[in-house]
Design a protein around this motif. Sequence first.
Motif, PDB file in Angstrom:
ATOM      1  N   GLU A  31       0.830  -1.186   0.000  1.00 39.27           N
ATOM      2  CA  GLU A  31       0.000   0.000   0.000  1.00 39.27           C
ATOM      3  C   GLU A  31       0.875   1.250   0.000  1.00 39.27           C
ATOM      4  O   GLU A  31       1.878   1.298   0.707  1.00 39.27           O
ATOM      5  CB  GLU A  31      -0.864   0.045   1.273  1.00 39.27           C
ATOM      6  CG  GLU A  31      -1.521  -1.237   1.691  1.00 39.27           C
ATOM      7  CD  GLU A  31      -0.636  -2.148   2.508  1.00 39.27           C
ATOM      8  OE1 GLU A  31       0.604  -1.918   2.544  1.00 39.27           O
ATOM      9  OE2 GLU A  31      -1.161  -3.096   3.105  1.00 39.27           O
ATOM     10  N   ILE A  36      -1.768   4.085   5.791  1.00 41.56           N
ATOM     11  CA  ILE A  36      -2.105   3.770   4.411  1.00 41.56           C
ATOM     12  C   ILE A  36      -2.741   4.984   3.749  1.00 41.56           C
ATOM     13  O   ILE A  36      -3.640   5.605   4.317  1.00 41.56           O
ATOM     14  CB  ILE A  36      -3.084   2.573   4.370  1.00 41.56           C
ATOM     15  CG1 ILE A  36      -2.392   1.329   4.886  1.00 41.56           C
ATOM     16  CG2 ILE A  36      -3.629   2.355   2.957  1.00 41.56           C
ATOM     17  CD1 ILE A  36      -3.331   0.166   5.128  1.00 41.56           C
ATOM     18  N   TRP A  84      -7.475   4.186  14.120  1.00 39.63           N
ATOM     19  CA  TRP A  84      -6.377   4.463  13.189  1.00 39.63           C
ATOM     20  C   TRP A  84      -5.662   3.166  12.799  1.00 39.63           C
ATOM     21  O   TRP A  84      -5.395   2.921  11.628  1.00 39.63           O
ATOM     22  CB  TRP A  84      -5.385   5.454  13.823  1.00 39.63           C
ATOM     23  CG  TRP A  84      -4.311   5.861  12.872  1.00 39.63           C
ATOM     24  CD1 TRP A  84      -4.406   6.791  11.870  1.00 39.63           C
ATOM     25  CD2 TRP A  84      -2.975   5.347  12.813  1.00 39.63           C
ATOM     26  NE1 TRP A  84      -3.221   6.870  11.190  1.00 39.63           N
ATOM     27  CE2 TRP A  84      -2.330   6.008  11.748  1.00 39.63           C
ATOM     28  CE3 TRP A  84      -2.281   4.383  13.564  1.00 39.63           C
ATOM     29  CZ2 TRP A  84      -1.005   5.730  11.416  1.00 39.63           C
ATOM     30  CZ3 TRP A  84      -0.962   4.115  13.220  1.00 39.63           C
ATOM     31  CH2 TRP A  84      -0.334   4.789  12.162  1.00 39.63           C
ATOM     32  N   GLN A 120      -7.790   0.998  10.436  1.00 40.48           N
ATOM     33  CA  GLN A 120      -8.077   1.559   9.122  1.00 40.48           C
ATOM     34  C   GLN A 120      -6.802   1.887   8.344  1.00 40.48           C
ATOM     35  O   GLN A 120      -6.767   1.723   7.132  1.00 40.48           O
ATOM     36  CB  GLN A 120      -8.950   2.812   9.295  1.00 40.48           C
ATOM     37  CG  GLN A 120      -9.455   3.413   7.995  1.00 40.48           C
ATOM     38  CD  GLN A 120     -10.419   2.486   7.267  1.00 40.48           C
ATOM     39  OE1 GLN A 120     -10.935   1.532   7.836  1.00 40.48           O
ATOM     40  NE2 GLN A 120     -10.638   2.747   5.990  1.00 40.48           N
ATOM     41  N   TYR A 121      -5.763   2.333   9.028  1.00 43.56           N
ATOM     42  CA  TYR A 121      -4.646   2.921   8.304  1.00 43.56           C
ATOM     43  C   TYR A 121      -3.321   2.171   8.416  1.00 43.56           C
ATOM     44  O   TYR A 121      -2.313   2.668   7.971  1.00 43.56           O
ATOM     45  CB  TYR A 121      -4.442   4.382   8.735  1.00 43.56           C
ATOM     46  CG  TYR A 121      -5.533   5.274   8.216  1.00 43.56           C
ATOM     47  CD1 TYR A 121      -5.526   5.707   6.890  1.00 43.56           C
ATOM     48  CD2 TYR A 121      -6.591   5.661   9.026  1.00 43.56           C
ATOM     49  CE1 TYR A 121      -6.529   6.509   6.396  1.00 43.56           C
ATOM     50  CE2 TYR A 121      -7.608   6.457   8.546  1.00 43.56           C
ATOM     51  CZ  TYR A 121      -7.573   6.881   7.221  1.00 43.56           C
ATOM     52  OH  TYR A 121      -8.575   7.668   6.736  1.00 43.56           O
ATOM     53  N   THR A 122      -3.297   1.034   9.052  1.00 41.41           N
ATOM     54  CA  THR A 122      -2.010   0.334   9.081  1.00 41.41           C
ATOM     55  C   THR A 122      -2.151  -1.024   8.399  1.00 41.41           C
ATOM     56  O   THR A 122      -3.243  -1.559   8.280  1.00 41.41           O
ATOM     57  CB  THR A 122      -1.518   0.068  10.526  1.00 41.41           C
ATOM     58  OG1 THR A 122      -2.420  -0.847  11.141  1.00 41.41           O
ATOM     59  CG2 THR A 122      -1.447   1.344  11.326  1.00 41.41           C
ATOM     60  N   ARG A 123      -1.022  -1.534   7.951  1.00 36.72           N
ATOM     61  CA  ARG A 123      -1.037  -2.841   7.312  1.00 36.72           C
ATOM     62  C   ARG A 123      -1.456  -3.910   8.320  1.00 36.72           C
ATOM     63  O   ARG A 123      -2.188  -4.827   7.987  1.00 36.72           O
ATOM     64  CB  ARG A 123       0.355  -3.168   6.772  1.00 36.72           C
ATOM     65  CG  ARG A 123       0.374  -4.463   6.027  1.00 36.72           C
ATOM     66  CD  ARG A 123       1.699  -4.697   5.363  1.00 36.72           C
ATOM     67  NE  ARG A 123       1.976  -3.644   4.384  1.00 36.72           N
ATOM     68  CZ  ARG A 123       3.158  -3.499   3.804  1.00 36.72           C
ATOM     69  NH1 ARG A 123       4.144  -4.304   4.108  1.00 36.72           N
ATOM     70  NH2 ARG A 123       3.348  -2.547   2.923  1.00 36.72           N
ATOM     71  N   ARG A 176      -5.250  -3.843   8.395  1.00 33.83           N
ATOM     72  CA  ARG A 176      -5.874  -4.436   7.214  1.00 33.83           C
ATOM     73  C   ARG A 176      -5.640  -5.949   7.186  1.00 33.83           C
ATOM     74  O   ARG A 176      -6.475  -6.705   6.718  1.00 33.83           O
ATOM     75  CB  ARG A 176      -5.354  -3.790   5.928  1.00 33.83           C
ATOM     76  CG  ARG A 176      -5.565  -2.289   5.839  1.00 33.83           C
ATOM     77  CD  ARG A 176      -6.880  -1.803   6.352  1.00 33.83           C
ATOM     78  NE  ARG A 176      -8.025  -2.188   5.527  1.00 33.83           N
ATOM     79  CZ  ARG A 176      -9.281  -1.995   5.871  1.00 33.83           C
ATOM     80  NH1 ARG A 176      -9.570  -1.448   7.049  1.00 33.83           N
ATOM     81  NH2 ARG A 176     -10.252  -2.373   5.085  1.00 33.83           N
ATOM     82  N   TYR A 210      -8.258  -7.675   9.149  1.00 38.41           N
ATOM     83  CA  TYR A 210      -9.457  -7.926   8.344  1.00 38.41           C
ATOM     84  C   TYR A 210      -9.212  -9.103   7.389  1.00 38.41           C
ATOM     85  O   TYR A 210     -10.093  -9.924   7.167  1.00 38.41           O
ATOM     86  CB  TYR A 210      -9.827  -6.692   7.522  1.00 38.41           C
ATOM     87  CG  TYR A 210     -10.541  -5.623   8.307  1.00 38.41           C
ATOM     88  CD1 TYR A 210     -11.915  -5.647   8.438  1.00 38.41           C
ATOM     89  CD2 TYR A 210      -9.844  -4.593   8.917  1.00 38.41           C
ATOM     90  CE1 TYR A 210     -12.587  -4.667   9.159  1.00 38.41           C
ATOM     91  CE2 TYR A 210     -10.491  -3.602   9.636  1.00 38.41           C
ATOM     92  CZ  TYR A 210     -11.867  -3.656   9.758  1.00 38.41           C
ATOM     93  OH  TYR A 210     -12.521  -2.695  10.479  1.00 38.41           O
TER      94      TYR A 210
END
Lengths: 531, 336, 354
Positions: free
Chosen positions: A120, A127, B198, B201-204, B207, B210
């Motif tokens: 990403e 990200i 955060w 939603q925003y870190t590897r 994700r 998920y």
Amino acid sequence: MPDSANPLAPTEAVTTAPVVEMTDISITFPGVKALDGVDFRMFPGEVHSLMGENGAGKSTLIKALTGVYSIDSGEIRLGGESVVFINPAQAQAAGISTVYQEVNLLGNLTVAENVMLGREPRRLGGIDWRAMRRRAKDVLEGLHLHIDPNSLLNSHSLAVQQLVAIARAIDIQAKVLILDEPTSSLDTEEVAELFRVIRSLKERGVAILFVSHFLDQVYEISDRLTVLRNGQLVGEYLTPELLRIDLVQAMIGKELTALEDLGSRVHATEKDEEADAKTVTFLSAKGVTRKGSIAPIDIQVDAGEVVGLAGLLGSGRTELARLIGGVDRLDGGQLKVNGKVLKLRTPRQAIKHQIAYSSENRRAEGIVDDLSVRDNIILALQADRGWFRPIPRKRQDELAASYIEALNIKTPNADALVRNLSGGNQQKVLLARWLAVAPRLLILDEPTRGIDVGAKAEIQKLVYSLAENGLSVLFISAELEEVLRLSNRIVVLRDRRKVADLVNDGLSVDDLLAVIAEGAADSEIKTGAAS
Amino acid sequence: MTTIDAPQSRFAAVVSRTTDAFTSPKSGPVLVTGLLFIVMFVAGGVRYNGFFSATTILNLLVSYSYLLVLAIGMSFVIISGGIDLSVGAVLALSTIIAARGLQVGLPPVVVIVLILVSTSTLGLLVGLMINVFQIQPFIATLAAMFLARGLCYIIAKESIAITDPFFTSMAQPIILGPRLSITASVIIALVALVIAVWVLQYTRFGRTTYAIGGGEQSGTLMGLPIARTKVLVYVISGFCSGLAGLLYSFYTLSGYALTGVGGELDAISAVVIGGTLLTGGYGFVLGSALGVLVLGLIQTMITFEGTLSSWWTKIFIGALLLVFIVLQKVLTSRRA
Amino acid sequence: MKDIFFKVIGHRLFWPLVMLVVLIAINVINVPGFLSITVNAEGNLFGSLIDILRNGAPTLIIAVGMTLVIATRGIDLSVGSLCAIAGAMACSIILTSPDPNNVGTVAVAVLVALALALVLGLWNGMLVSVLGIQPIIATLILMTAGRGIAMLITEGQILTVQSTPFKFLGSGFIYGVPFATVVAAVVLALVALLTRRTALGMLIESVGINPEASRQAGVRARGLLFLVYGLCALLAAVAGIILTSNQTAADANNTGLFIELDAILAVVLGGTSLNGGRYSLTGTLVGALVIQTLITTVYTVGIPPIATMVFKAAVVVAVTLLQSPTTNAALERWRSRPKPTKTSSRPSEPVVAR
């Protein structure tokens, strides 16, 4: 066998160095030598097809190269350097990217994430979603795929998901791209699209490993072939120099006489049946349909008749069969058995009316792998009787023993777990299960897929002799020759509609292909079904 | 004509987007939770005097900041497709460590570090059991639950009061205005919430969490750090349980082996009512926060009602769980 | 020789049985008379082993039902709450009746409690089979709401019952054997007969192993699921009544608390996978005995009883680690490892210094 059958024959003028060189690779699983001293190499800018029947070791070799399995012995060189991958991430980082047969992506995430996850773009330590979506959109549009990168992956069709998987592989900037049966869920146009993408990757110098059961596709796209059989290397060949018949022989390793024999027998007896004019309709369907699955269709099957369903994958063959087998419910239309209208809501009801459907998906919908051969054989019969009326143990043993013998099921005994049997024998166990309920109509959906050629011939023979004994069979196969060989009548489907209902009096593969392709002149029909 | 069509089509677009959002397994349940919260809050306001006010919300935050932190950890675990049965027991363990540690004279800082390190370590062990030995999360966290609860009894059978000045100061309300006050715990919980949002939603790592819930094998083949993430998820849950225990000890100023019995159920309920799919793969940690508030509102409304006995809380929560579970089922099967 | 060795330790009941033997050995060392069983004045059997059999009965009874549920790929978290509900129902009926000591009254109370539990079990079965909700989630609902329902029945009180026939259910003896043990044995035998003498067991396993294949083979999973969840709830109620009778009081909050965990543990220790499929009632019996013996051991060794949970944790960890696929794979590797002599006969590679 041609000269080029010698492994790594020196006749080839090799100018560039191979990007992948696997030498003397062996992998052993408990009880099985999955790979036995196999050599394999790939050159940049070449499409290399890996060929072999089920159990040849194709997927094991791929998994060894991509770090899913660790090798017991041998060496893997990438760009001349010896490498050891202990997980797929390492292989990917080294430039080896894989698209698997079953789409191995994440349906719960967005399309953009599925393309970009692991690489990403980042901003302020997190990200950068906007950049990620933009880049994913670019890559997808490069494949002429215009979908919202922010949509959930599982809101798209399987074909689109497959292209997303390829988009992911392309974006990795791989040196080596492995496509494991990428075309099995694609229609003709999508295949053409994929091949266009493969060619452009070739020009960029990517080495592509291509696995497909469709021989036409293999010949169309690949430059080089490696054939494996039973975990061993048969040879590496240049595609244009290898005749198809030689390739098939290399893959199968024994003469095709068994099948040819059967072929002639079938045609001989067919004439007898034509003489026999009195036919009784067993099943007739009028306008049966299911929304989003199949358009209204009429079909009729007489007693003792084998009706073949031909058509490309996704043409509605399986969908129709599932409606008749009660696996899916009708949205409209009428199904009559022996003149009486039926309302099938479950497979159970179909079985009660002596209709048995044997799924194309043997593992997921057929066998119960942790139960014994005996239990698998009696399962449908027992389910029909209900749990409170068990089949006496003695009767179970008799049933199992008689089917093991009649179908030549290779198993140590009736107590062996089905999971330990080979694919062909599992298929025979399934057949036994359906025969045990004494159906009047047997629907066989791809009964010979993914099994060895010997078992294939045996199953074909069985279908024939069953029909001779008055059983109706609805036979589905991607292999048109097989359909032609067995069927009295062939119903051709295209785009989820019936396009023809042909009496099989000497039809050829080309005839059938023409019918399948009719009206689709703008797209080339080239699928392995015709091989 | 376009000028006339435009608003209509825009309206249609808004309608279709809204329907999409409500019927998506990703956002549908959490939107329903949001609506439910608003409806309950307004309905409560109509029915009871002094209910519809910022005070009610702040009181909820003060009473349930510990549950919020538990639910944050549980969200990570459930999104990854796992479950953590140990959170209630670990919460109790950390209140006991706090009370006992302070009793024997350890400085508050040392006690806090000790709690967070030991609960994270317990989470690490659970994660390793699940990942290396492929033991179902249900069983592994069950073992952790037994262990934590047992350790509680070994450390102290009786309730221990906390008199440490730092801890008592943390229990003091921070006055924001007339009848409006919060505690330090609320701030800590909210900070934890922001960080969790955060991270997911925003870190590897987020994700990948998920990804594990969506399909572990696919994730592995995509080259994602599945193993590490899977372990870390349980470390986070352990850490959050420890932190929740700390907040709980600020709130009650005591440590007791029997606190938090059924805390795992409350946390799971909050996460599910907050729209996270129990099968993993979908969900928002903000939804879990909403779930905690909904649970709190139910309790508050029953208190306001006065005539209803407390066991109705359990029955209501069960009914809500049922509604949300059926809703999730409907939404996911529509898409499949 | 080596093969037999591996066959034995590879058996799924090997480690649980070892655990059981070790626990009993620890007890024998600490309490010399541990294995002795005596007959008291009333002709009833007494001894530590009898205690294990009696006190372990409720867990075993629930675990038997749980085994079938787990075999269908399910789980039932609500059994603890069902224990409380059944106990509460029975006690409140006995308390409101004019004659608590009447056998008929107790029989009615027990039957009503069982019927109520059966209805709730069918509710679970409905959620799982008709609505298709994941079992762990579906039963979580009743687990949460169930204690509320039990409190609704007891109106938040602890109902203490003075009824001789009711007390008999938990602490009576029949031919010298504790009644609870007899009930457990009968339950185990009946369920074994029911599932293995009919096709029920095979069909349950089939549904647990491959639901879609079973559906296409005409197996009615829906009926089977109703049946197993109903049966599991019914057995939970039986256990709940025994527990309540033992305490002579219905406590909505604490009756059967955590018993679902013990029951699941017993099933898993017995080698039935939480992923469903093949199940073993014998294994479940061994599992339940291990758990109860462990609890007894903690008492006899003189560890504070409240620490039992730590030991339970240790047992869970030990047995699950030993049964884990990773451990089995490691064992397999060790087993197929070439013999040392062979290794040394290989030509040794030159050591290259870098």
